[in-house]
Each structure stands twice: as C-alpha cells, then as structure tokens.
Write a protein that holds these residues in place. Structure first.
Motif, PDB file in Angstrom:
ATOM      1  N   LEU A   1    -128.997  35.844 -14.629  1.00  0.00           N
ATOM      2  CA  LEU A   1    -129.319  35.992 -13.212  1.00  0.00           C
ATOM      3  C   LEU A   1    -129.009  34.728 -12.414  1.00  0.00           C
ATOM      4  N   ALA A   2    -129.092  33.580 -13.070  1.00  0.00           N
ATOM      5  CA  ALA A   2    -128.895  32.314 -12.371  1.00  0.00           C
ATOM      6  C   ALA A   2    -127.474  32.142 -11.851  1.00  0.00           C
ATOM      7  N   THR A   3    -126.535  32.839 -12.441  1.00  0.00           N
ATOM      8  CA  THR A   3    -125.129  32.660 -12.052  1.00  0.00           C
ATOM      9  C   THR A   3    -124.545  33.899 -11.376  1.00  0.00           C
ATOM     10  N   ARG A   4    -125.404  34.879 -11.040  1.00  0.00           N
ATOM     11  CA  ARG A   4    -124.909  36.113 -10.431  1.00  0.00           C
ATOM     12  C   ARG A   4    -125.848  36.590  -9.344  1.00  0.00           C
ATOM     13  N   SER A   5    -125.279  37.145  -8.323  1.00  0.00           N
ATOM     14  CA  SER A   5    -126.072  37.807  -7.282  1.00  0.00           C
ATOM     15  C   SER A   5    -125.903  39.308  -7.439  1.00  0.00           C
ATOM     16  N   GLY A   6    -126.765  40.064  -6.805  1.00  0.00           N
ATOM     17  CA  GLY A   6    -126.629  41.513  -6.839  1.00  0.00           C
ATOM     18  C   GLY A   6    -127.292  42.189  -8.022  1.00  0.00           C
ATOM     19  N   TRP A   7    -128.101  41.432  -8.789  1.00  0.00           N
ATOM     20  CA  TRP A   7    -128.820  41.990  -9.926  1.00  0.00           C
ATOM     21  C   TRP A   7    -130.300  41.672  -9.786  1.00  0.00           C
ATOM     22  N   ARG A   8    -131.146  42.571 -10.271  1.00  0.00           N
ATOM     23  CA  ARG A   8    -132.579  42.283 -10.289  1.00  0.00           C
ATOM     24  C   ARG A   8    -133.205  42.887 -11.543  1.00  0.00           C
ATOM     25  N   VAL A   9    -134.352  42.333 -11.916  1.00  0.00           N
ATOM     26  CA  VAL A   9    -135.071  42.803 -13.094  1.00  0.00           C
ATOM     27  C   VAL A   9    -136.014  43.931 -12.696  1.00  0.00           C
ATOM     28  N   VAL A  10    -135.945  45.030 -13.420  1.00  0.00           N
ATOM     29  CA  VAL A  10    -136.830  46.168 -13.190  1.00  0.00           C
ATOM     30  C   VAL A  10    -138.175  45.873 -13.858  1.00  0.00           C
ATOM     31  N   ASP A  11    -139.229  46.462 -13.367  1.00  0.00           N
ATOM     32  CA  ASP A  11    -140.570  46.275 -13.937  1.00  0.00           C
ATOM     33  C   ASP A  11    -140.700  47.143 -15.192  1.00  0.00           C
ATOM     34  N   ALA A  12    -140.472  46.524 -16.359  1.00  0.00           N
ATOM     35  CA  ALA A  12    -140.505  47.279 -17.618  1.00  0.00           C
ATOM     36  C   ALA A  12    -141.909  47.773 -17.947  1.00  0.00           C
ATOM     37  N   GLU A  13    -142.955  47.059 -17.497  1.00  0.00           N
ATOM     38  CA  GLU A  13    -144.318  47.544 -17.709  1.00  0.00           C
ATOM     39  C   GLU A  13    -144.532  48.880 -17.011  1.00  0.00           C
ATOM     40  N   ALA A  14    -143.992  49.004 -15.799  1.00  0.00           N
ATOM     41  CA  ALA A  14    -144.126  50.265 -15.063  1.00  0.00           C
ATOM     42  C   ALA A  14    -143.361  51.383 -15.760  1.00  0.00           C
ATOM     43  N   ILE A  15    -142.200  51.044 -16.323  1.00  0.00           N
ATOM     44  CA  ILE A  15    -141.419  52.051 -17.056  1.00  0.00           C
ATOM     45  C   ILE A  15    -142.193  52.509 -18.287  1.00  0.00           C
ATOM     46  N   TRP A  16    -142.819  51.560 -18.980  1.00  0.00           N
ATOM     47  CA  TRP A  16    -143.645  51.916 -20.150  1.00  0.00           C
ATOM     48  C   TRP A  16    -144.727  52.912 -19.738  1.00  0.00           C
ATOM     49  N   SER A  17    -145.441  52.619 -18.663  1.00  0.00           N
ATOM     50  CA  SER A  17    -146.526  53.494 -18.209  1.00  0.00           C
ATOM     51  C   SER A  17    -146.007  54.873 -17.825  1.00  0.00           C
ATOM     52  N   GLU A  18    -144.806  54.908 -17.238  1.00  0.00           N
ATOM     53  CA  GLU A  18    -144.230  56.176 -16.799  1.00  0.00           C
ATOM     54  C   GLU A  18    -143.753  57.017 -17.971  1.00  0.00           C
TER      55      GLU A  18
END
Length: 369
Positions: free
Chosen positions: A310-327
C-alpha cells in the motif's frame, strides 16, 4: 558414556512431546533392543526442568532463539503459548465437496473413521489428532475421496477460501494455485458458476491440478508458466494469492522446519511475496478484490507485506476482514487475531485460537476506474 547421553536426549524428546513417564516405561519394557531408560530421578529432573519458568522464552516456546522476537511481535503477549500450540499434534481436516455431496452425507460415510463437523468451516470435517504412536486413517483409499466427495484441506485453508468470497458469475484467478486446493474450494463455493482460472509459476506444483479438478467435477481454466495471461490483465473480479512463505503456520505438521528456518530464508520469502503481490495485482479489475493469504504467523510475511504494498500504490484499500468473518460465519466465534490497517482489518488464525494451522488473510479492493 556417549551412547547413554544420546539415549537420554531421545527419551527427553519423547517426554517433551507429551508422553508420560509411565507410558514411556511401558512402551520399552521388555524390549531388548531399546536403549536403557534413564533413572526415575533423571526423568523427574527432566520433567521439572521442562516445566521451569526460569527458561529463556525461546526454550519455553520451543523455537530457535532468533525467532523469539519476531513471534512476540507477531502474536502478542501470549506468543509463547501460541508457539507451543504450533508443536502440538494436528488433526486431519477434510472439506466436503458441495458440488457432489453435502457435509452431512460425507460425515455419514466417514463416521466409522471418527469424522465430525468442523467447529468453524461450514464445509469442514475433522478427524481428531492421533494419540500415542497411532496413525490417521488413509482417507485417500475411501470411496468418497476417489469419487470426489471430499478433499483433504486444513480448516484454516477452507476459511481463507470462504472469506475470499467466490460468487457465481465472477471472473476469478487463483494466482499461486499450486496443486489446486483453493481452486477447488473457490469453484465449489461459486457452485461451479464462476469463470475460474488457475495459475502457478511452478509447473511441478501445478501438475496434480487436472486430476483433482476432474475428480471433484470442478471447472477451471489452468494456465501454465509459459502461457500468455495478457488477456486476463485488469479483468478479474477476484484474484487470490496464496503466497510462498516460510510455512511457520504448519510447524505442527513439519516440526523440523522451524529448526531449519533462517533469517536469510525469511528475507528471501518476503521478497518473493512482494513480487507476487505486484504481479497478481495487475490482474484485478477496477472495483475488484485481491485476497492475500499465507500459511505463516510471522507479521513480516503478513501485515507488513500489505503495508509495504500500500505504501507504494494509490487506489487500493484494505477491507474489514472482521466484518467479512461476521457476515460469512455468523455462528462462528471470534477465533482469530485481528490487526487494523488503514480503515480495514486483517486476520491471523492459529492452532491456539482457531484450532487450525496458522493462516493469514487480508482482502484488498481496487478503486473503480
């Protein structure tokens, strides 16, 4: 004198694995080929020493000295207990192939082998760890395996595939497919309704995938190292990267590996992971997702690689994996270690927390173009 010392070391290793002094004595009693047992006093002194809180942390954790600091940074205040759990005997985990059978049907067929539904994965079955000098049953000779009703797959690997989120109609690339374990799981999760692609840079690792796909009734286009993948660039809804790693999460299956691992090898794996992430990211479409998975518990190979990406790229973000687990696992406990990165989260599974091999899972999304 030397042979007695060596025998004591061997017996000490057996006792350290959890065998009781009485069980050890019974096992060698009357065996004229067994080296002489240490005295009862020596065995007692050894057991007292093993349990001593005065040992160095690395000794208590049963890891090489240099790994103590990385493991503590990766696993937190309970890292010694986490590391000890990586030395326990593993279960045998299976994944019901929902393209051919339900989990209940597979469980009924394997009931004589002691297979029970897994605690977390809705696809999983588990045969408990072996006791003493026993062995797990050879499930590969079972009718259900031969006809593709189930696969051998650790529950952690199943959960990583489930969290990645294969859906009907998606274009999916399993970029480090290896022998195809996650390819099969992703195909089944989509009901065989995804446009599934599998690639690996190692032709030998990829070789078993065709037979496995045929047995499972799964559909995927397999790409070999010399194949032209340009038509897939920027076109995938989901790219799964099961990255090369030290395999620290699998030490309970390969207990010798931690003693052979070096700092140089760890640095080499980190470089390979950065390269694989860079290459795989090129295939993600705008609005698409990139799942990064390892069977490691070391932060250097996991969250740190995501941060570096992420430090060398724009246009990307981290999804909330905890929320995905709950879903996706609404009835499952919080059986993971979570870490926040940006506004999202990444997950680490461990034998101590989740009962699985050690696995890391992160999901990135690319901005729509």
């Amino acid at each position: 004198m030397g042979s007695h010392v060596h025998a004591d070391l061997v017996y000490g290793a057996v006792l350290d694995s959890g065998t009781t002094a009485d069980a050890l004595t019974a096992a060698v009693e009357g065996d004229r080929f067994a080296p002489p047992l240490p005295s009862a006093d020596r065995i007692g002194a050894f057991l007292a020493e093993v349990r001593s809180p005065d040992h160095e942390p690395a000794a208590l954790a049963d890891v090489p000295d240099w790994l103590a600091a990385p493991l503590e940074a990766s696993l937190g205040k309970d890292w010694i207990e986490e590391a000890r759990a990586l030395s326990a005997r593993p279960p045998l985990d299976l994944r019901a192939n929902l393209l051919k059978a339900s989990r209940d049907e597979v469980a009924a067929e394997l009931a004589p082998l002691g297979a029970q539904p897994s605690r977390l994965s809705p696809w999983g079955l588990r045969i408990d760890p072996i006791q003493g000098d026993g062995r797990h049953p050879n499930v590969q000779v079972e009718r259900g395996f031969q006809t593709g009703l189930f696969e051998i797959q650790d529950e952690g690997s199943q959960l990583a595939a489930l969290l990645a989120g294969a859906e009907p109609g998606q274009r999916i690339l399993d970029y480090c497919a290896g022998a195809g374990g996650k390819t099969l799981a992703l195909a089944a999760a989509s009901g065989n309704q995804a446009d599934m692609h599998a690639f690996d840079a190692d032709r030998q690792r990829l070789a078993p995938i065709w037979d496995r796909l045929a047995r499972a009734g799964a559909t995927a286009m397999v790409h070999q190292p010399r194949d032209d993948l340009s038509g897939l660039l920027g076109a995938m809804d989901l790219v799964v990267v099961d990255a090369p790693c030290t395999g620290s999460g699998t030490w309970r299956r390969r207990p010798d590996a931690k003693w052979r691992l070096t700092e140089a090898q760890l640095r080499k794996r980190m470089g390979e992971q950065d390269h694989v992430l860079e290459q795989a990211s090129r295939f993600v479409a705008g609005g698409g997702r990139l799942a990064y998975i390892t069977c490691s518990v070391l932060r250097e190979e996991n969250a740190a690689r995501i941060e570096s990406f992420l430090a060398t790229r724009s246009g990307w973000r981290v999804v909330d994996a905890e929320a995905i687990w709950s879903e996706r696992l609404p009835e499952a406990s919080r059986a993971y270690r979570a870490e926040r990165i940006q506004s999202g989260s990444v997950l680490t599974l461990t034998p101590r927390l989740s009962g699985t091999d050690g696995f890391f899972f992160a999901l990135l999304t690319r901005d729509a173009t």
